[in-house]
Write a protein that holds these residues in place. Sequence first.
Motif, short mmCIF file in Angstrom:
data_model
loop_
_atom_site.label_atom_id
_atom_site.label_comp_id
_atom_site.label_asym_id
_atom_site.label_seq_id
_atom_site.Cartn_x
_atom_site.Cartn_y
_atom_site.Cartn_z
N TYR A 1 0.85 -1.17 0.00
CA TYR A 1 0.00 0.00 0.00
C TYR A 1 0.89 1.23 0.00
O TYR A 1 2.07 1.15 0.35
CB TYR A 1 -0.89 0.02 1.24
N ARG B 1 -4.57 6.05 2.29
CA ARG B 1 -3.74 4.90 1.93
C ARG B 1 -4.46 4.10 0.85
O ARG B 1 -5.66 3.87 0.93
CB ARG B 1 -3.48 4.04 3.16
N SER C 1 -1.00 -6.73 -4.71
CA SER C 1 -1.13 -7.79 -3.72
C SER C 1 -0.83 -9.13 -4.36
O SER C 1 -0.87 -9.27 -5.60
CB SER C 1 -2.54 -7.80 -3.12
N TYR D 1 3.82 0.86 2.38
CA TYR D 1 3.64 -0.04 3.51
C TYR D 1 3.40 -1.46 3.02
O TYR D 1 2.65 -1.69 2.08
CB TYR D 1 2.44 0.39 4.35
N CYS D 2 4.00 -2.38 3.73
CA CYS D 2 3.75 -3.80 3.49
C CYS D 2 2.64 -4.26 4.42
O CYS D 2 2.57 -3.82 5.58
CB CYS D 2 5.03 -4.58 3.76
N ASN D 3 1.79 -5.13 3.92
CA ASN D 3 0.65 -5.62 4.69
C ASN D 3 0.54 -7.13 4.54
O ASN D 3 0.79 -7.66 3.45
CB ASN D 3 -0.62 -4.95 4.20
N SER E 1 -4.84 -8.47 10.30
CA SER E 1 -3.97 -7.75 9.37
C SER E 1 -2.79 -7.15 10.12
O SER E 1 -2.95 -6.61 11.21
CB SER E 1 -4.78 -6.65 8.68
N TYR E 2 -1.61 -7.25 9.52
CA TYR E 2 -0.40 -6.66 10.09
C TYR E 2 0.23 -5.71 9.10
O TYR E 2 0.13 -5.92 7.87
CB TYR E 2 0.61 -7.76 10.46
N TRP E 3 0.89 -4.68 9.65
CA TRP E 3 1.53 -3.66 8.82
C TRP E 3 3.00 -3.51 9.16
O TRP E 3 3.39 -3.66 10.33
CB TRP E 3 0.85 -2.31 9.02
#
Length: 115
Positions: free
Chosen positions: A36, A44, A49, A93-95, A103-105
């Motif tokens: 993102y 954002r 993906s 940002y990586c997700n 979900s993690y960022w």
Amino acid sequence: QVHLVESGGGLVQAVGSLRLSCTASSNFAIRTMGWYRQAPGKQRELVASITSGGSTNSADSVKGRFTMSRDNAKNTVYLQMNSLKPEDTAVYYCNAVMNWATSYWGQGTQVTVSS
């Protein structure tokens, strides 16, 4: 919990290239990973993906210029960005989305494209 560490951002001139990397502490039960970006004053937005099965998706604004890939052995995903434009300037940002939807960022990495 999954920790995501991004790298590869920086300053580049327009039409240049950069490759972002995102390494996960574990790839167990990760359903989808994504990149993102958020530019100043903007929301954002999803850039690209990739699912655990390898299916990819990307925003229309980056199609043909950005490519997302993964190296399962290294728990790492990449975003190869070519033909960069000033409007690509943002924090990237990586997700990671788990099978159970948590979900993690990552912490984000700055990409600046000069004209």
